[in-house]
Design a protein around this motif. Sequence first.
Motif, PDB file in Angstrom:
ATOM      1  N   GLN A  41       0.881  -1.288   0.091  1.00 42.57           N
ATOM      2  CA  GLN A  41      -0.031  -0.108  -0.002  1.00 42.57           C
ATOM      3  C   GLN A  41       0.980   1.155  -0.071  1.00 42.57           C
ATOM      4  OE1 GLN A  41      -3.312   0.112  -0.372  1.00 42.57           O
ATOM      5  NE2 GLN A  41      -3.103   1.956  -0.847  1.00 42.57           N
ATOM      6  N   ILE A  42       1.948   1.350   0.707  1.00 42.25           N
ATOM      7  CA  ILE A  42       2.977   2.465   0.752  1.00 42.25           C
ATOM      8  C   ILE A  42       3.654   2.631  -0.439  1.00 42.25           C
ATOM      9  CG2 ILE A  42       4.986   3.236   1.905  1.00 42.25           C
ATOM     10  CD1 ILE A  42       4.332   1.823   4.344  1.00 42.25           C
ATOM     11  N   ALA A  43       3.913   1.530  -1.104  1.00 42.61           N
ATOM     12  CA  ALA A  43       4.523   1.683  -2.649  1.00 42.61           C
ATOM     13  C   ALA A  43       3.475   2.277  -3.601  1.00 42.61           C
ATOM     14  CB  ALA A  43       5.033   0.288  -2.766  1.00 42.61           C
ATOM     15  N   LYS A  44       2.379   1.555  -3.368  1.00 43.99           N
ATOM     16  CA  LYS A  44       1.295   2.073  -4.365  1.00 43.99           C
ATOM     17  C   LYS A  44       0.981   3.667  -4.143  1.00 43.99           C
ATOM     18  CE  LYS A  44      -3.721   1.401  -5.079  1.00 43.99           C
ATOM     19  NZ  LYS A  44      -4.996   0.757  -4.606  1.00 43.99           N
ATOM     20  N   ASP A  45       0.743   4.130  -2.949  1.00 37.74           N
ATOM     21  CA  ASP A  45       0.497   5.407  -2.431  1.00 37.74           C
ATOM     22  C   ASP A  45       1.670   6.385  -3.232  1.00 37.74           C
ATOM     23  OD1 ASP A  45      -1.744   4.768  -1.170  1.00 37.74           O
ATOM     24  OD2 ASP A  45      -0.865   4.689   0.881  1.00 37.74           O
ATOM     25  N   VAL A  46       2.905   5.771  -3.048  1.00 39.35           N
ATOM     26  CA  VAL A  46       4.094   6.718  -3.378  1.00 39.35           C
ATOM     27  C   VAL A  46       3.999   6.717  -4.921  1.00 39.35           C
ATOM     28  CG1 VAL A  46       6.543   7.058  -3.623  1.00 39.35           C
ATOM     29  CG2 VAL A  46       5.452   6.308  -1.423  1.00 39.35           C
ATOM     30  N   MET A  47       3.800   5.754  -5.598  1.00 40.88           N
ATOM     31  CA  MET A  47       3.726   5.738  -7.129  1.00 40.88           C
ATOM     32  C   MET A  47       2.443   6.709  -7.451  1.00 40.88           C
ATOM     33  SD  MET A  47       5.039   1.761  -8.004  1.00 40.88           S
ATOM     34  CE  MET A  47       4.885   2.231  -9.714  1.00 40.88           C
ATOM     35  N   LEU A  48       1.424   6.695  -6.768  1.00 42.36           N
ATOM     36  CA  LEU A  48       0.349   7.597  -7.423  1.00 42.36           C
ATOM     37  C   LEU A  48       0.342   8.873  -7.317  1.00 42.36           C
ATOM     38  CD1 LEU A  48      -2.633   5.141  -5.962  1.00 42.36           C
ATOM     39  CD2 LEU A  48      -2.061   5.747  -8.550  1.00 42.36           C
ATOM     40  N   GLU A  49       1.050   9.026  -5.814  1.00 42.09           N
ATOM     41  CA  GLU A  49       1.494  10.507  -5.817  1.00 42.09           C
ATOM     42  C   GLU A  49       2.400  11.277  -6.568  1.00 42.09           C
ATOM     43  OE1 GLU A  49       3.120  12.949  -1.701  1.00 42.09           O
ATOM     44  OE2 GLU A  49       2.049  11.072  -1.339  1.00 42.09           O
ATOM     45  N   LEU A  50       3.296  10.189  -6.977  1.00 39.01           N
ATOM     46  CA  LEU A  50       4.389  11.127  -7.688  1.00 39.01           C
ATOM     47  C   LEU A  50       4.140  10.646  -9.175  1.00 39.01           C
ATOM     48  CD1 LEU A  50       7.294  10.172  -5.299  1.00 39.01           C
ATOM     49  CD2 LEU A  50       6.082  12.393  -5.629  1.00 39.01           C
ATOM     50  N   ASP A  51       3.057   9.997  -9.537  1.00 41.98           N
ATOM     51  CA  ASP A  51       2.581   9.706 -10.883  1.00 41.98           C
ATOM     52  C   ASP A  51       3.708   8.892 -11.586  1.00 41.98           C
ATOM     53  OD1 ASP A  51       0.614   9.672 -12.890  1.00 41.98           O
ATOM     54  OD2 ASP A  51       1.698  11.543 -14.006  1.00 41.98           O
TER      55      ASP A  51
END
Length: 165
Positions: free
Chosen positions: A83-93
């Motif tokens: 979830q952390i990895a997904k959130d970071v990837m989404l936040e930074l596009d």
Amino acid sequence: MTLEFATVTYRAIRDRIRAEDPHIDEQTLADTVEGLTDLHEIVAALVRAALADEALATGLKGRIAEMQDRLARLQDCAAKRRQIAKDVMLELDIKKITAPDFTVSIRPGMPSLLVLDEAAVPSIYWQEVAPRLDRQGLLNELKEGADIKGVTLSNPEPVMSVRVK
């Protein structure tokens, strides 16, 4: 001596003594035959082995419970890290990361069903639950003496009791 041989020997000695002395009481007969055969020792060894197996099973159940707790913690930790990895990837596009041992990418998901009002859903979308026999209820009623068509109580099977001091 095998169990089968000991059983046959026990029966033969018991029957011979009973034939020689038809008035012998059951306790004397049992004590006499026990002293002349190994059957009691063989059965005792079987029960002792069963107790050892049960002790191992109990220990294993405890160990399995501990390992299931550990499994749940590891799965929870893995889900949080994903979830952390997904959130970071989404936040930074970031759409894709390629590493030597894996590739991770973000793609659009599929829509899932949200039920807003069950009462408004048409009946064709409802599944009927298949009837299920209430076995415990039937058993309780039969034990209380009820006469119910289609069911009855079985003949009781002998039960072996082992107490550990």
